[in-house]
Design an enzyme around this catalytic site. Sequence first.
Site, PDB file in Angstrom:
ATOM      1  N   LYS A  11     -27.435  -8.989   8.011  1.00 23.41           N
ATOM      2  CA  LYS A  11     -26.492  -8.409   7.138  1.00 23.41           C
ATOM      3  C   LYS A  11     -27.797  -8.655   5.927  1.00 23.41           C
ATOM      4  CE  LYS A  11     -22.833  -5.907   6.121  1.00 23.41           C
ATOM      5  NZ  LYS A  11     -22.441  -4.897   6.394  1.00 23.41           N
TER       6      LYS A  11
ATOM      7  N   VAL B  87     -12.296   6.412   6.271  1.00 28.45           N
ATOM      8  CA  VAL B  87     -11.437   6.079   7.232  1.00 28.45           C
ATOM      9  C   VAL B  87     -10.462   6.648   7.316  1.00 28.45           C
ATOM     10  CG1 VAL B  87     -11.625   4.212   9.497  1.00 28.45           C
ATOM     11  CG2 VAL B  87     -13.827   4.184   7.877  1.00 28.45           C
TER      12      VAL B  87
HETATM   13  P1  NAI Z   1     -13.383   3.636   1.260  1.00 29.39           P
HETATM   14  O1  NAI Z   1     -13.466   3.077   0.340  1.00 29.39           O
HETATM   15  O2  NAI Z   1     -13.701   5.425   1.721  1.00 29.39           O
HETATM   16  O3  NAI Z   1     -11.274   3.971   1.491  1.00 29.39           O
HETATM   17  C1  NAI Z   1     -10.829   3.193   0.925  1.00 29.39           C
HETATM   18  C2  NAI Z   1      -9.658   3.509   0.568  1.00 29.39           C
HETATM   19  O4  NAI Z   1      -8.797   2.194  -0.029  1.00 29.39           O
HETATM   20  C3  NAI Z   1      -9.713   4.082  -0.853  1.00 29.39           C
HETATM   21  O5  NAI Z   1      -8.974   5.013  -0.690  1.00 29.39           O
HETATM   22  C4  NAI Z   1      -8.733   2.827  -2.109  1.00 29.39           C
HETATM   23  O6  NAI Z   1      -8.170   3.850  -3.251  1.00 29.39           O
HETATM   24  C5  NAI Z   1      -8.078   2.361  -1.286  1.00 29.39           C
HETATM   25  N1  NAI Z   1      -7.718   1.067  -1.505  1.00 29.39           N
HETATM   26  C6  NAI Z   1      -8.021   0.317  -1.746  1.00 29.39           C
HETATM   27  N2  NAI Z   1      -7.538  -1.018  -2.327  1.00 29.39           N
HETATM   28  C7  NAI Z   1      -6.608  -1.006  -1.989  1.00 29.39           C
HETATM   29  C8  NAI Z   1      -5.369  -1.454  -1.586  1.00 29.39           C
HETATM   30  N3  NAI Z   1      -4.593  -2.692  -2.633  1.00 29.39           N
HETATM   31  N4  NAI Z   1      -3.542  -1.323  -1.091  1.00 29.39           N
HETATM   32  C9  NAI Z   1      -4.241  -0.084  -1.107  1.00 29.39           C
HETATM   33  N5  NAI Z   1      -4.962   1.033  -0.945  1.00 29.39           N
HETATM   34  C10 NAI Z   1      -6.517   0.529  -1.054  1.00 29.39           C
HETATM   35  O7  NAI Z   1     -13.536   3.015   2.569  1.00 29.39           O
HETATM   36  P2  NAI Z   1     -13.578   2.808   4.223  1.00 29.39           P
HETATM   37  O8  NAI Z   1     -15.142   3.921   4.331  1.00 29.39           O
HETATM   38  O9  NAI Z   1     -12.654   4.490   4.502  1.00 29.39           O
HETATM   39  O10 NAI Z   1     -13.369   1.575   4.769  1.00 29.39           O
HETATM   40  C11 NAI Z   1     -11.681   1.362   4.550  1.00 29.39           C
HETATM   41  C12 NAI Z   1     -11.946  -0.253   5.592  1.00 29.39           C
HETATM   42  O11 NAI Z   1     -12.678  -0.244   6.970  1.00 29.39           O
HETATM   43  C13 NAI Z   1     -12.925  -1.089   5.075  1.00 29.39           C
HETATM   44  O12 NAI Z   1     -12.380  -2.835   5.334  1.00 29.39           O
HETATM   45  C14 NAI Z   1     -14.346  -1.147   5.474  1.00 29.39           C
HETATM   46  O13 NAI Z   1     -15.005  -2.404   5.667  1.00 29.39           O
HETATM   47  C15 NAI Z   1     -13.836  -0.395   7.203  1.00 29.39           C
HETATM   48  N6  NAI Z   1     -14.762   0.013   7.351  1.00 29.39           N
HETATM   49  C16 NAI Z   1     -15.301   1.041   7.067  1.00 29.39           C
HETATM   50  C17 NAI Z   1     -16.484   1.646   8.556  1.00 29.39           C
HETATM   51  C18 NAI Z   1     -16.849   3.349   8.190  1.00 29.39           C
HETATM   52  O14 NAI Z   1     -17.187   3.643   9.219  1.00 29.39           O
HETATM   53  N7  NAI Z   1     -16.880   3.377   7.217  1.00 29.39           N
HETATM   54  C19 NAI Z   1     -16.484   1.265   9.152  1.00 29.39           C
HETATM   55  C20 NAI Z   1     -15.858   0.175   9.962  1.00 29.39           C
HETATM   56  C21 NAI Z   1     -15.655  -0.783   8.527  1.00 29.39           C
END
Ligand code: NAI
Length: 354
Positions: free
Chosen positions: A78, A182
């Site tokens: 990383k 996601v």
């Molecule tokens: P993103 O940033 O697109 O979405 C995160 C969402 O969570 C946003 O809508 C945000 O407003 C919301 N959020 C943030 N804090 C919050 C809280 N306290 N309560 C409720 N909602 C809250 O991120 P993404 O890409 O969807 O990733 C989501 C999770 O999955 C992260 O933890 C990421 O590390 C993990 N992940 C994502 C991958 C990917 O392909 N994008 C791959 C593997 C893991």
Amino acid sequence: MFDTPDFDNHEEVVSICCPRSGLQAIIAIHSTALGPALGGIRCWSYESGMAAIRDALRLSRGMTYKNALAGLDLGGGKSVILGNPATARSPEALRAFARAIDRLDGRYVGAEDVGMTVADIDLMRDVTPHVAGTSWGASASGDPSPHTAEGVFLGLKATVKAATGSDDLTDARIGVMGLGAVGWKLAEKLYEAGATLLVADINVPRAVRAAAHLKAEIVDAKRLPFEEMDVFAPCALGGVLTRDFAENAPVKMICGAANNQLATSDVDGLLWEAGKLYAPDYLVNAGGVINVAAEAGGEYDAYRVGMKVREIGETTARIIETARTGDQPTGAVADAMALARITEAEEEVVEAQG
Ligand code: NAI
């Protein structure tokens, strides 16, 4: 650095400083036993240099386990760029960082993570072949999130099947926390499969959209983990599975995309003792890295990516079965399976070296 618990015998940790562009960065390579270390590039304003090192070490070690359990011939690494993502990613800084990755000669392959965009990776790709997740070119893999959502969906169905005997989600109550790249795609799949959705997002318009399009009930983000439901799907931040959650939430299963869901490692055992079936986060969210790995391998093949992502459901079922047989928490079983693959590869390397 050697004394931090996250160091865990990292093979190599490189610090990069480029005064001309203002770049300060760290590349952590935990293990190359299974192949080149693949892991994202994170750009973040850390409190201190040590906080950045700790984050890089922790995430890099996690990638070793994730890639091993996903059956990829890739090690774990990383990198982090220190600074505000709005200012630390100048083209000059990104090019300097790409040169640093290039000097590692393929031992580390970087991809998008928090604070980085596909356009950043495209720019770095002009300097080094050792980045993946680009938007153009014969083997570009593009947005990983649909693959992550698919893997989580398959892991969730396998978990429900292990708990109830059927993977039919009709009328199952499922809480999705975080409706981002996601979480939204997962919520759509669950809705199409007949589930009743509860959703929470600090981005209110996203939650409102889910209520309108997916007939979801909007719940306050702090309350959601403690709602009466069959499955809780954390898709926002890590650390949501606390001791309080394990002991008091009326939830039967947990399966979501967020990284590092366990607030502390003992929660794995507490969830098991409380009869809550936890699908290990780094197992079910591996769809994205599987997709990026296909690009890093040089020949992107959507069909093979799809087949590999499908294995996530099968591995989830196998881990739950093993956990039940040995009366062991699911997280511990996943760790042991990943470690067995890594140890075997390390022994082969030692043997080959005579
Ligand atoms: P993103 O940033 O697109 O979405 C995160 C969402 O969570 C946003 O809508 C945000 O407003 C919301 N959020 C943030 N804090 C919050 C809280 N306290 N309560 C409720 N909602 C809250 O991120 P993404 O890409 O969807 O990733 C989501 C999770 O999955 C992260 O933890 C990421 O590390 C993990 N992940 C994502 C991958 C990917 O392909 N994008 C791959 C593997 C893991």
